[in-house]
Design a protein around this motif. Sequence first.
Motif, PDB file in Angstrom:
ATOM      1  N   GLY A   1      -3.705   7.443   1.564  1.00 52.77           N
ATOM      2  CA  GLY A   1      -2.616   7.043   0.680  1.00 52.77           C
ATOM      3  C   GLY A   1      -2.583   5.537   0.577  1.00 52.77           C
ATOM      4  O   GLY A   1      -2.879   4.838   1.540  1.00 52.77           O
ATOM      5  N   GLY A   2      -2.261   5.052  -0.609  1.00 53.99           N
ATOM      6  CA  GLY A   2      -2.187   3.609  -0.758  1.00 53.99           C
ATOM      7  C   GLY A   2      -1.518   3.239  -2.057  1.00 53.99           C
ATOM      8  O   GLY A   2      -0.967   4.099  -2.755  1.00 53.99           O
TER       9      GLY A   2
ATOM     10  N   GLN B   1       0.132  -2.547   7.796  1.00 49.89           N
ATOM     11  CA  GLN B   1       0.445  -2.866   6.400  1.00 49.89           C
ATOM     12  C   GLN B   1       0.691  -4.355   6.136  1.00 49.89           C
ATOM     13  O   GLN B   1       0.037  -4.961   5.299  1.00 49.89           O
TER      14      GLN B   1
ATOM     15  N   ILE C   1      -5.412   0.932   0.643  1.00 52.90           N
ATOM     16  CA  ILE C   1      -5.257   2.346   0.992  1.00 52.90           C
ATOM     17  C   ILE C   1      -5.534   2.494   2.478  1.00 52.90           C
ATOM     18  O   ILE C   1      -6.186   1.635   3.081  1.00 52.90           O
ATOM     19  N   ALA C   2      -5.022   3.563   3.060  1.00 52.70           N
ATOM     20  CA  ALA C   2      -5.438   3.917   4.426  1.00 52.70           C
ATOM     21  C   ALA C   2      -5.792   5.394   4.448  1.00 52.70           C
ATOM     22  O   ALA C   2      -5.084   6.209   3.851  1.00 52.70           O
TER      23      ALA C   2
ATOM     24  N   GLU D   1       6.920   2.748   7.806  1.00 55.31           N
ATOM     25  CA  GLU D   1       6.137   3.827   7.202  1.00 55.31           C
ATOM     26  C   GLU D   1       6.914   5.124   7.301  1.00 55.31           C
ATOM     27  O   GLU D   1       6.350   6.202   7.215  1.00 55.31           O
TER      28      GLU D   1
ATOM     29  N   SER E   1       1.497   1.068  11.057  1.00 56.09           N
ATOM     30  CA  SER E   1       0.275   0.807  10.282  1.00 56.09           C
ATOM     31  C   SER E   1       0.121  -0.715  10.265  1.00 56.09           C
ATOM     32  O   SER E   1       1.078  -1.430  10.551  1.00 56.09           O
TER      33      SER E   1
ATOM     34  N   HIS F   1       6.764   5.489  -0.912  1.00 56.14           N
ATOM     35  CA  HIS F   1       5.522   5.181  -0.172  1.00 56.14           C
ATOM     36  C   HIS F   1       5.860   4.166   0.924  1.00 56.14           C
ATOM     37  O   HIS F   1       5.952   4.519   2.080  1.00 56.14           O
ATOM     38  N   HIS F   2       6.030   2.921   0.579  1.00 58.44           N
ATOM     39  CA  HIS F   2       6.651   1.931   1.455  1.00 58.44           C
ATOM     40  C   HIS F   2       7.172   0.817   0.558  1.00 58.44           C
ATOM     41  O   HIS F   2       6.806   0.750  -0.621  1.00 58.44           O
TER      42      HIS F   2
ATOM     43  N   ARG G   1       3.228   6.511  15.550  1.00 57.45           N
ATOM     44  CA  ARG G   1       4.455   6.957  14.888  1.00 57.45           C
ATOM     45  C   ARG G   1       5.132   8.000  15.766  1.00 57.45           C
ATOM     46  O   ARG G   1       4.503   8.987  16.156  1.00 57.45           O
TER      47      ARG G   1
ATOM     48  N   ARG H   1       0.107  -3.524  -4.519  1.00 55.32           N
ATOM     49  CA  ARG H   1       1.286  -4.097  -3.854  1.00 55.32           C
ATOM     50  C   ARG H   1       2.029  -5.057  -4.779  1.00 55.32           C
ATOM     51  O   ARG H   1       1.449  -5.620  -5.702  1.00 55.32           O
TER      52      ARG H   1
ATOM     53  N   GLN I   1      -6.333   5.225  11.556  1.00 57.04           N
ATOM     54  CA  GLN I   1      -6.443   5.064  10.110  1.00 57.04           C
ATOM     55  C   GLN I   1      -7.673   4.231   9.804  1.00 57.04           C
ATOM     56  O   GLN I   1      -7.967   3.285  10.531  1.00 57.04           O
TER      57      GLN I   1
HETATM   58  N1  ASP Z   1       0.147   1.517   5.090  1.00 60.97           N
HETATM   59  C1  ASP Z   1       0.034   2.717   4.316  1.00 60.97           C
HETATM   60  C2  ASP Z   1       0.165   3.929   5.208  1.00 60.97           C
HETATM   61  O1  ASP Z   1       0.002   3.832   6.409  1.00 60.97           O
HETATM   62  C3  ASP Z   1      -1.253   2.821   3.608  1.00 60.97           C
HETATM   63  C4  ASP Z   1      -1.394   1.805   2.542  1.00 60.97           C
HETATM   64  O2  ASP Z   1      -0.466   1.656   1.723  1.00 60.97           O
HETATM   65  O3  ASP Z   1      -2.457   1.187   2.496  1.00 60.97           O
HETATM   66  O4  ASP Z   1       0.402   5.026   4.733  1.00 60.97           O
END
Ligand code: ASP
Length: 576
Positions: free
Chosen positions: A475-476, A195, A521-522, A171, A193, A437-438, A217, A479, A231
């Motif tokens: 944010g989310g 994720q 989303i989180a 993240e 997270s 984002h990731h 983090r 996928r 979260q």
């Molecule tokens: N894992 C993401 C974050 O911590 C949130 C997500 O994409 O659901 O920002």
Amino acid sequence: MKRTALIGHLNDTHAGQTVTLHGWVNRRRDLGGLIFLELRDRSGMVQVQVEPDSAAFADADRLRAEYVTEIEGTYQTRPESQRKGGLADYEVIATRVRVLNTAKTPPFELEKGDSVAEDIRLKYRYLDLRRPDMQRNLMLRSKAVAAVTAFLDEHGFVQVETPMLTKSTPEGARDFLVPSRQNPGEFYALPQSPQLFKQMLMIAGYDRYYQLARCFRDEDLRADRQPDFTQLDMELSFVDQDDVLEIQEQLLAHVFRQTLGIELPVPFPRIPYMDAMNRYGSDKPDLRFDLAFTDVTDLFQGGEFKAFAEAQTVKVIAAPELTRKQIDELERIAKQNGARGLAWLKRDGDTFTGGISKFVAAQTPALLTRTGVAHGGTLLFAAGDWKKAVSALGAVRLALRDLFNLAATGPQFHVSWVTEFPQLEFDEDSGTWTYMHHPFTAPHPDDLPLFGTARQGEIRAQAYDLVLNGYEVGGGSIRIHDPEVQGRMFQAIGFTPEQANEKFGFFMDALEYGTPPHGGIAWGFDRLIMVMSGATSIREVIAFPKNNRGVDLMALAPSPVDTTQLADVGLALATE
Ligand code: ASP
């Protein structure tokens, strides 16, 4: 010890009745032979009167600030017409007082908690938490959890807990590592997270998942960051972006309704990332007020004024009248945020004076009409590299908000979505592409052909942020569920198949066993509650937070450990 009710739950139906209350002495005053006590519990405060000839007097006389007591007495209320909204509207005439426990004199006056140094408050957090402000924040938080849980349960979400001792989840922060005693030389990472686990729950067929997840983090701390934070994490199968946003809107509206009694207008406006940056210089714009930028790049291109003529971007903001001192301060902020300077003009009739006025004769009519700057008003310009120019002017916009209290001109809460984030970002320092984002975020299907081309920076992600009053509170993304696309994404960010396999092999394997389309989303739950409560630091809505050096001043963590403890996990300190 049978208590009649929490203090805050006493009401007119208790009038004239004998009540038993438990609480702490907030304050004691002696007046004309009478003792007046303020009795406090987590729900409220009530005034207690002890008369000199009552059986309660001797015990009441022993009470000091923060003693714990049980009071029995008659609850009296002033007739409604005579109520003044103060403590004296409701009173208990004590018939019996029991001192349940004594207390040392608190190291700070609880009533003055707001002005006490934060380190003292954090050291004696259990006392700080007795203060009505903190009680209100923690109650709000608890109510919000209840609202979230009720809504999600009703909408078919399954609550699942995921591991704390796990493997790194990317993240964008550093991991907190935990050495493994049973596997010397190896480490767990605390989750940044959940994720990957929530995606695997989708692969496992759970359809809708949620968790109030503690995340970790290791990054530099700010007012809205803690090393461990909460979260509200959610994931849904068989959804597209609209499905996720709609249910999130209902959920947030439900939370506001249940906790604050506020009706949020839905749907929330959706602003593409590029628009947010171009208009407000931020991917989390505070939209309680407008003050949008005007683009004037074209007006100066090829012109005499070299600083603007050669700039990739020239943006301007039409501010109210400003003093030189204010302009200087705004320029300092612009520079701090990457601008080389902050050019300015003051409108005087149909011309401009001051600042760069001698360079803008040709552009004056266009500047007047495009910006609509008021008479006496100030134009503030940022020019240069696009990202730097808009970001710097974005910081100036927020400074103007604070200077002129612009937020107060809008709704108390403004929620919006920022959408269409770029999939990839070029990192100047390392000279490589990285995820925005990731790496599990799905690209826009139309942009797939751009992977691996010179235009891969233009790939739009199916990613979205939830923005409240200028804070990113969630944010989310949708996928990637196709292993081939996941492979392309890893390749784009410079992972060899071996590296991808080493880090996320288990996940890549899982993707091949029937992955449904999914997204989620989180919410940054602490941050959300902070904004809802009106606080400016998440420490105000976390019961036991760390200070901005990452230290828990009450429990004194982190702390040194015995060398034997280190040896158990196969470690020795390099500095010893
Ligand atoms: N894992 C993401 C974050 O911590 C949130 C997500 O994409 O659901 O920002």
